[in-house]
Design a protein around this motif. Structure first.
Motif, mmCIF file in Angstrom:
data_model
loop_
_atom_site.group_PDB
_atom_site.id
_atom_site.type_symbol
_atom_site.label_atom_id
_atom_site.label_comp_id
_atom_site.label_asym_id
_atom_site.label_seq_id
_atom_site.Cartn_x
_atom_site.Cartn_y
_atom_site.Cartn_z
ATOM 1 N N ASP A 130 0.837 -1.196 0.000
ATOM 2 C CA ASP A 130 0.000 0.000 0.000
ATOM 3 C C ASP A 130 0.881 1.259 0.000
ATOM 4 O O ASP A 130 1.959 1.252 0.599
ATOM 5 C CB ASP A 130 -0.892 -0.028 1.245
ATOM 6 C CG ASP A 130 -2.060 0.927 1.128
ATOM 7 O OD1 ASP A 130 -1.840 2.125 1.299
ATOM 8 O OD2 ASP A 130 -3.182 0.455 0.879
ATOM 9 N N THR A 145 -2.026 -4.530 2.459
ATOM 10 C CA THR A 145 -2.863 -3.335 2.394
ATOM 11 C C THR A 145 -3.175 -2.865 3.808
ATOM 12 O O THR A 145 -3.411 -3.679 4.701
ATOM 13 C CB THR A 145 -4.182 -3.633 1.651
ATOM 14 O OG1 THR A 145 -3.886 -4.355 0.455
ATOM 15 C CG2 THR A 145 -4.920 -2.370 1.296
ATOM 16 N N ILE A 146 -3.194 -1.539 3.997
ATOM 17 C CA ILE A 146 -3.498 -0.960 5.307
ATOM 18 C C ILE A 146 -4.905 -0.379 5.254
ATOM 19 O O ILE A 146 -5.192 0.528 4.469
ATOM 20 C CB ILE A 146 -2.479 0.128 5.686
ATOM 21 C CG1 ILE A 146 -1.089 -0.491 5.821
ATOM 22 C CG2 ILE A 146 -2.870 0.813 6.989
ATOM 23 C CD1 ILE A 146 0.012 0.504 6.034
ATOM 24 N N THR A 147 -5.786 -0.910 6.073
ATOM 25 C CA THR A 147 -7.158 -0.426 6.208
ATOM 26 C C THR A 147 -7.576 -0.580 7.657
ATOM 27 O O THR A 147 -7.315 -1.628 8.272
ATOM 28 C CB THR A 147 -8.131 -1.221 5.306
ATOM 29 O OG1 THR A 147 -7.618 -1.252 3.972
ATOM 30 C CG2 THR A 147 -9.514 -0.606 5.296
ATOM 31 N N ASP A 148 -8.219 0.454 8.195
ATOM 32 C CA ASP A 148 -8.727 0.412 9.561
ATOM 33 C C ASP A 148 -7.602 0.149 10.573
ATOM 34 O O ASP A 148 -7.767 -0.644 11.514
ATOM 35 C CB ASP A 148 -9.824 -0.658 9.685
ATOM 36 C CG ASP A 148 -10.644 -0.519 10.954
ATOM 37 O OD1 ASP A 148 -10.613 0.570 11.546
ATOM 38 O OD2 ASP A 148 -11.283 -1.509 11.362
ATOM 39 N N GLU A 149 -6.445 0.774 10.335
ATOM 40 C CA GLU A 149 -5.274 0.673 11.222
ATOM 41 C C GLU A 149 -4.766 -0.768 11.342
ATOM 42 O O GLU A 149 -4.144 -1.130 12.338
ATOM 43 C CB GLU A 149 -5.600 1.222 12.627
ATOM 44 C CG GLU A 149 -6.109 2.650 12.644
ATOM 45 C CD GLU A 149 -5.084 3.651 12.145
ATOM 46 O OE1 GLU A 149 -3.877 3.354 12.240
ATOM 47 O OE2 GLU A 149 -5.497 4.723 11.653
ATOM 48 N N ARG A 150 -5.035 -1.584 10.333
ATOM 49 C CA ARG A 150 -4.575 -2.979 10.323
ATOM 50 C C ARG A 150 -3.950 -3.301 8.972
ATOM 51 O O ARG A 150 -4.243 -2.647 7.977
ATOM 52 C CB ARG A 150 -5.728 -3.948 10.608
ATOM 53 C CG ARG A 150 -6.267 -3.872 12.038
ATOM 54 C CD ARG A 150 -7.565 -4.653 12.169
ATOM 55 N NE ARG A 150 -8.028 -4.742 13.532
ATOM 56 C CZ ARG A 150 -8.703 -3.774 14.153
ATOM 57 N NH1 ARG A 150 -8.996 -2.655 13.510
ATOM 58 N NH2 ARG A 150 -9.094 -3.929 15.403
ATOM 59 N N TRP A 165 -3.680 -5.976 6.002
ATOM 60 C CA TRP A 165 -4.446 -7.085 5.420
ATOM 61 C C TRP A 165 -3.545 -7.817 4.429
ATOM 62 O O TRP A 165 -3.066 -7.226 3.462
ATOM 63 C CB TRP A 165 -5.697 -6.563 4.708
ATOM 64 C CG TRP A 165 -6.624 -5.812 5.620
ATOM 65 C CD1 TRP A 165 -6.372 -4.653 6.286
ATOM 66 C CD2 TRP A 165 -7.968 -6.179 5.965
ATOM 67 N NE1 TRP A 165 -7.466 -4.273 7.021
ATOM 68 C CE2 TRP A 165 -8.457 -5.179 6.849
ATOM 69 C CE3 TRP A 165 -8.796 -7.240 5.611
ATOM 70 C CZ2 TRP A 165 -9.741 -5.223 7.374
ATOM 71 C CZ3 TRP A 165 -10.072 -7.279 6.131
ATOM 72 C CH2 TRP A 165 -10.541 -6.289 7.012
#
Length: 347
Positions: free
Chosen positions: A165, A205-210, A212
């Motif tokens: 990302d 991938t970085i989504t919602d501070e996590r 993936w």
């Protein structure tokens, strides 16, 4: 009578010669009559002529008490990473810095360690042994290769592409994790167990501070992607300066431990139950309470209209009764009903 043949002596019989295995040159000559090019039995040269320089080796193992899903996830990572090594499960009583010695014995300089707690929480350690740094993650939403949703496929031992990302290049702690992921998950070039093909992609991938993690197959026809698996979500907890310990370089402020998450769920359920009990108590108090009598309303008489007073008349004579007239049609009706009944019974 024909004379009988005399048996020949053993000295006169010719001895059988043992057959020799044909040499490679003879086989090439048989396959190709000219004897110039390689024949059917010639060994082809290796595909990659390069030298294996990057000697990265990753140790993948776990602690005792992991679930079956974690065991399958660990086995999938070993399958996808030909430069990985396995080891026996580590006892939960041992300290984590012992892993550095295990890596040294296995001749590994990177480590992926799965730590299980309470038989329901899974933590993943990514470490550069023995100098560091190391990162600790909480693993969530694990799906393995064997699930029916993962319809793709790839060659065993092929080298993956790593896709990151753009946020990994903006913040310093994500930049450090990106370098750690590159060194651990990328298969070294010209590795003996790897294949010289690139047919799948590891995406971070970085989504919602996590973070993936996904694994996709590259289809040759139209270059589209099909998910292979495994897939999981990494929730960053801390980044340490050393391997499995040391000074804390970064701590995630958005992280909530699984114990705290479960506690909040229990508190919300308890609050709902307490609210229902309070509503029931209020309803019981209302039922038991005496009814309050409302006084007379002075405005009730506003819309009343007084009626005219009539003189009272007292009737002293009995009123005449009306004359009784017989119904002449009634007997005819009764007679018809009787005839209908008789007709029905006869039918």
């Amino acid at each position: 009578v024909a004379a009988k043949r005399k048996p020949e002596s053993s000295a006169e019989r010719p001895r059988k010669r043992a057959k020799k295995a044909p040499s490679a040159a003879e086989l090439d000559a048989k396959a190709s009559p000219d004897g110039e090019g390689p024949g059917e039995y010639s060994i082809p040269p290796p595909v990659s002529q390069g030298k294996w320089k990057n000697k990265e080796r990753v140790l993948i193992f776990s602690s005792r008490g992991i679930s079956f899903r974690t065991r399958h996830l660990m086995q999938d990572l070993r399958t996808l990473m030909p430069h990985s090594k396995a080891d026996t499960k580590m006892d939960r009583k041992d300290q984590l810095f012992v892993i550095n010695e295990v890596c040294e014995m296995k001749n590994c300089n990177k480590c992926i360690f799965f730590e299980a707690k309470k038989k329901q929480d899974l933590y993943m350690w990514l470490s550069n042994a023995p100098q560091g740094p190391s990162a600790k993650f909480l693993v969530q939403n694990v799906h393995t290769l064997a699930e029916l949703k993962m319809t793709g496929n790839c060659l065993r031992g092929s080298r993956p592409l790593l896709s990151f990302d753009p946020i990994f290049d903006k913040e310093p702690h994500y930049t450090l994790l990106k370098e750690l992921f590159i060194q651990i998950f990328s298969t070294p070039q010209y590795h003996p167990k790897s294949q010289p093909f690139v047919d799948h992609v590891f995406t971070f991938t970085i989504t919602d501070e996590r973070i993936w993690f996904r694994n996709y197959q590259i289809i040759e026809e139209d270059a589209s992607l099909v998910e292979i698996g495994p897939r999981f979500v990494l929730n960053l907890i801390k980044i340490f300066h050393g391997s499995f310990g040391g000074a804390t370089l970064y701590e995630n402020p958005h992280y909530k431990s699984p114990n705290m998450h479960r506690r909040l769920i229990r508190l919300s359920l308890a609050a709902k139950f307490r609210e229902k009990q309070q509503v029931k108590e209020v309803q019981m108090i209302k039922k038991k309470g005496s009814k309050v009598l409302v006084g007379e309303d002075p405005t009730e008489v506003v819309f009343e209209t007084p009626a005219e007073e009539k003189p009272e008349e007292i009737q002293l004579v009995k009123p005449e009764s009306k004359p009784f007239v017989k119904d002449k049609k009634k007997p005819r009706k009764i007679q018809r009903k009787k005839q209908k009944k008789l007709f029905r019974t006869e039918a």
